[in-house]
Design a protein around this motif. Structure first.
Motif, PDB file in Angstrom:
ATOM      1  N   ILE A  94       9.439  -2.558  -7.349  1.00 13.69           N
ATOM      2  CA  ILE A  94       7.979  -2.552  -7.543  1.00 13.69           C
ATOM      3  C   ILE A  94       7.405  -1.254  -6.995  1.00 13.69           C
ATOM      4  N   ARG A  95       6.721  -0.510  -7.841  1.00  9.71           N
ATOM      5  CA  ARG A  95       6.138   0.757  -7.404  1.00  9.71           C
ATOM      6  C   ARG A  95       4.862   0.546  -6.598  1.00  9.71           C
ATOM      7  N   LYS A  96       4.662   1.383  -5.590  1.00 10.32           N
ATOM      8  CA  LYS A  96       3.409   1.405  -4.806  1.00 10.32           C
ATOM      9  C   LYS A  96       2.941   0.012  -4.391  1.00 10.32           C
ATOM     10  N   ASN A  97       1.649  -0.269  -4.521  1.00 11.71           N
ATOM     11  CA  ASN A  97       1.098  -1.555  -4.052  1.00 11.71           C
ATOM     12  C   ASN A  97       1.512  -1.837  -2.605  1.00 11.71           C
ATOM     13  N   ASN A  98       1.407  -0.798  -1.797  1.00 10.21           N
ATOM     14  CA  ASN A  98       1.928  -0.865  -0.431  1.00 10.21           C
ATOM     15  C   ASN A  98       1.246  -1.911   0.436  1.00 10.21           C
ATOM     16  N   MET A  99      -0.056  -2.081   0.257  1.00 10.15           N
ATOM     17  CA  MET A  99      -0.756  -3.051   1.103  1.00 10.15           C
ATOM     18  C   MET A  99      -0.322  -4.472   0.764  1.00 10.15           C
ATOM     19  N   ALA A 100      -0.068  -4.723  -0.528  1.00  7.29           N
ATOM     20  CA  ALA A 100       0.422  -6.043  -0.934  1.00  7.29           C
ATOM     21  C   ALA A 100       1.806  -6.290  -0.325  1.00  7.29           C
TER      22      ALA A 100
END
Ligand SMILES: O=C(O)CCC(=O)c1ccccc1C(=O)O
Ligand SMILES: [Mg+2]
Length: 368
Positions: A94-100
């Motif tokens: 899963i790319r990025k969406n770091n806060m999730a």
């Protein structure tokens, strides 16, 4: 461990006082709280630091919920996890969406710490039993009000005062603060409000002996910041631009940043935060822990991370009472004379107060 059950709650908590940055004002903090339970019944907590609108970065509470429900929770539920570092690997597709990602990863770290019978701080490799903290102050109606606020926080013992700036609320403000508080560590956070063309304007800040200037230029930039740093005496500290160890390495190699603000959510979790910390330590770059107006759960994760040895500069993790009438943890996070005592009990070291959580909950969903 195997996570067998997850609950996501959407909470609303009224801030004691509005908090204004160069991108907007917060009056009510809306966020997701995640509760994970493993097959042994151990409960871990994580907090999403995404805001309700994509001002600070592109994530929001709703995009986090979508990512968690449709992608991240299915990658974790009922999988054998031997160490929280494995969560990063499971999330790799899963790319990025770091806060999730960080929301769920934080809960796994909490469970891991409890199951290995240690505090989250110890599980992360932390070495301090109290941490030095500063405070971040939003843009005010007048300089007089700001001076009065700073005076109060200096008297409370906060070790460093950070002030939000934006065009029109910068040079005069910092000059007045320096005149009124000659011996206090003061810094400015622009939240990306300037451009390279403002270099001459920003150079005026060099006269005020600021500890650093945080994220003056674009939120996705590391090139222009290197250019600006060549012109500024004041050290630049990147916040918004750093999402990973790779970003940190590139920014340090380019000379875009002399200090890094680590936010657990922005970098995708505690494992990545630790990697950035270790890289910075090896390369002589001091770090500090940023804040996102967290409730007690996110705050407790920040406290634990700050116990790592290269968190040399005071962070933004002020005490709970600075933000909330009533926080969702017991005891609340208390800052005394600019120090927070790190809890020694297992996991995050604070009890989540379920009654208070329920009172602030506006939506909720279970996953199993
Ligand atoms: O007290 C805190 O939690 C830190 C407050 C803060 O500076 C901040 C608050 C909201 C969004 C961004 C930032 C920031 O560090 O840039
Ligand atoms: Mg910042």
């Amino acid at each position: 461990m195997k996570i067998t059950e997850i609950t996501i709650r959407h909470l609303q908590m009224k801030l004691k006082a509005p908090f204004t940055t160069s991108f907007g004002t917060f009056k009510i903090k809306e966020f997701l709280l995640l509760e994970a339970t493993d097959e042994a019944g151990t409960v871990g907590w994580g907090e999403s630091v995404a805001f309700n609108a994509p001002w600070y970065n592109e994530e929001t509470l709703q995009t986090n919920w979508h990512m968690l429900e449709d992608f991240l929770i299915p990658l974790i539920l009922n999988k054998q996890i031997n160490h929280p570092d494995e969560v990063n690997e499971l999330f790799a597709p899963i790319r990025k969406n770091n806060m999730a990602k960080s929301t769920l990863e934080g809960a796994v770290w909490d469970i891991y710490a409890q199951q290995t019978n240690q505090s989250l701080a110890k599980a992360l490799g932390g070495t301090k039993d109290k941490i030095e903290v500063g405070i971040s102050i939003g843009i005010q109606e007048s300089i007089e009000e700001l001076v009065a606020l700073v005076d109060g926080y200096v008297k409370e013992g906060y070790k460093r005062i950070k002030v939000k700036i934006k065009p029109g609320w910068d040079v005069d403000v910092m000059r007045t603060l320096r005149e009124n508080f000659p011996n206090v560590a003061i810094m400015a956070d622009a939240n990306s409000a300037y451009h390279l063309e403002d270099t001459d304007h920003l150079k005026q800040l060099d006269a005020f002996d600021l500890t650093m200037i945080e994220q003056p230029l674009a939120s996705d930039d590391i090139i222009d910041h290197a250019q600006l740093q060549k012109e500024l005496k004041t050290p630049i500290c990147l916040d918004e631009s750093i999402h990973s160890l790779e970003d940190a390495r590139k920014a340090v190699e380019l000379g875009s940043t002399k200090i890094i603000n680590i936010k657990i959510g922005r970098v995708g979790g505690l494992t990545e935060a630790k990697k950035i910390h270790d890289y910075c330590e090896a390369n002589g770059i001091p770090v500090w822990c940023g804040g996102m107006l967290e409730s007690g759960v996110g705050r407790s994760h920040n406290v634990a991370l700050t116990t790592l040895s290269n968190f040399i500069l005071p962070g933004d993790t002020a005490g709970s009472t600075r933000y909330w009438e009533k926080d969702i943890i017991v005891p609340e996070v208390v800052a005394t004379d600019g120090y927070i005592d790190v809890p020694q009990t297992t996991g995050i070291g604070y009890e989540v107060d379920r009654e208070t959580v329920e009172a602030y909950t506006v939506a909720k969903k279970d996953y199993r």
